[in-house]
Design a protein around this motif. Sequence first.
Motif, PDB file in Angstrom:
ATOM      1  N   ALA A  80     -22.314  -0.160   8.381  1.00  0.00           N
ATOM      2  CA  ALA A  80     -20.809  -0.560   8.217  1.00  0.00           C
ATOM      3  C   ALA A  80     -20.245  -1.481   8.576  1.00  0.00           C
ATOM      4  N   LEU A  81     -19.709  -2.337   7.502  1.00  0.00           N
ATOM      5  CA  LEU A  81     -19.326  -3.462   7.767  1.00  0.00           C
ATOM      6  C   LEU A  81     -17.369  -3.532   7.899  1.00  0.00           C
ATOM      7  N   SER A  82     -17.233  -4.117   8.598  1.00  0.00           N
ATOM      8  CA  SER A  82     -15.931  -3.861   9.053  1.00  0.00           C
ATOM      9  C   SER A  82     -15.390  -6.164   8.871  1.00  0.00           C
ATOM     10  N   GLY A  83     -14.351  -5.310   8.828  1.00  0.00           N
ATOM     11  CA  GLY A  83     -13.441  -6.221   8.819  1.00  0.00           C
ATOM     12  C   GLY A  83     -11.295  -6.454   8.151  1.00  0.00           C
ATOM     13  N   TYR A  84     -10.728  -7.039   6.736  1.00  0.00           N
ATOM     14  CA  TYR A  84     -10.005  -6.484   7.030  1.00  0.00           C
ATOM     15  C   TYR A  84      -9.727  -6.761   4.620  1.00  0.00           C
ATOM     16  N   TYR A  85      -9.435  -6.533   4.471  1.00  0.00           N
ATOM     17  CA  TYR A  85      -8.467  -6.599   2.923  1.00  0.00           C
ATOM     18  C   TYR A  85      -6.958  -6.903   2.468  1.00  0.00           C
ATOM     19  N   ARG A  86      -6.359  -7.958   1.680  1.00  0.00           N
ATOM     20  CA  ARG A  86      -5.060  -8.586   1.268  1.00  0.00           C
ATOM     21  C   ARG A  86      -5.198  -8.092   0.273  1.00  0.00           C
ATOM     22  N   GLY A  87      -2.934  -7.583  -0.252  1.00  0.00           N
ATOM     23  CA  GLY A  87      -3.004  -6.906  -1.445  1.00  0.00           C
ATOM     24  C   GLY A  87      -4.382  -5.576  -1.973  1.00  0.00           C
ATOM     25  N   PRO A  88      -3.680  -6.120  -3.719  1.00  0.00           N
ATOM     26  CA  PRO A  88      -4.405  -4.298  -4.057  1.00  0.00           C
ATOM     27  C   PRO A  88      -5.719  -4.979  -4.034  1.00  0.00           C
ATOM     28  N   ARG A  89      -6.436  -3.888  -3.451  1.00  0.00           N
ATOM     29  CA  ARG A  89      -8.298  -3.935  -3.669  1.00  0.00           C
ATOM     30  C   ARG A  89      -8.581  -2.279  -3.104  1.00  0.00           C
ATOM     31  N   PRO A 136      -6.854   1.208  -5.457  1.00  0.00           N
ATOM     32  CA  PRO A 136      -6.688   0.857  -5.238  1.00  0.00           C
ATOM     33  C   PRO A 136      -5.727   1.396  -3.427  1.00  0.00           C
ATOM     34  N   GLU A 137      -6.070   0.505  -2.456  1.00  0.00           N
ATOM     35  CA  GLU A 137      -5.805   1.382  -1.305  1.00  0.00           C
ATOM     36  C   GLU A 137      -4.158   1.203  -0.354  1.00  0.00           C
ATOM     37  N   PRO A 138      -3.398   1.565  -0.025  1.00  0.00           N
ATOM     38  CA  PRO A 138      -2.555   0.723   0.393  1.00  0.00           C
ATOM     39  C   PRO A 138      -2.655  -0.063   1.108  1.00  0.00           C
ATOM     40  N   HIS A 139      -1.524  -1.010   0.786  1.00  0.00           N
ATOM     41  CA  HIS A 139      -1.475  -2.508   1.344  1.00  0.00           C
ATOM     42  C   HIS A 139       0.224  -2.941   1.189  1.00  0.00           C
ATOM     43  N   ASP A 140       0.615  -4.415   1.908  1.00  0.00           N
ATOM     44  CA  ASP A 140       1.527  -4.195   1.792  1.00  0.00           C
ATOM     45  C   ASP A 140       1.965  -5.276   0.524  1.00  0.00           C
ATOM     46  N   PRO A 141       3.333  -5.132  -0.036  1.00  0.00           N
ATOM     47  CA  PRO A 141       2.934  -6.015  -0.998  1.00  0.00           C
ATOM     48  C   PRO A 141       3.429  -7.651  -0.868  1.00  0.00           C
ATOM     49  N   ASP A 142       2.633  -8.801  -0.236  1.00  0.00           N
ATOM     50  CA  ASP A 142       3.041  -9.760  -0.485  1.00  0.00           C
ATOM     51  C   ASP A 142       2.000  -9.929   0.722  1.00  0.00           C
TER      52      ASP A 142
END
Length: 117
Positions: free
Chosen positions: A9-18, A26-32
């Motif tokens: 299990a790897l935990s963390g975060y993402y930004r933008g379209p990934r 792509p997973e849901p994300h903030d447009p900025d």
Amino acid sequence: MATDGDRLALSGYYRGPRDIDEDGRPEPHDPDPERESEIAVLILAGDGAIEDAWTAVGPGNDQARAAVFLPERPIVYVTGFVQLTADFSGDGVNDEGWVRCDALGDVFVARYELSAR
């Protein structure tokens, strides 16, 4: 990071379209992407293939810090930081259930049931 036999299990975060779970969307994300980050946890099989993925989207900079497998059950507990609130269940509603965050800078603990074992 946590292990369970040959699973990781790897935990963390993402930004933008990934495309966290590699399903072609792509997973849901903030447009900025400079303004916020989203919670992400990947479960990898022994061969490195993505077995499962969990994301929680919300306003602000959120991230998962630690994960642990529950022995003998297809469950992972995840903890981390939520700046404002997040959609932990993926139903489009923030600030829900026992993972609710009542103040800025809250630590969350969430239970994630794996879809495959």
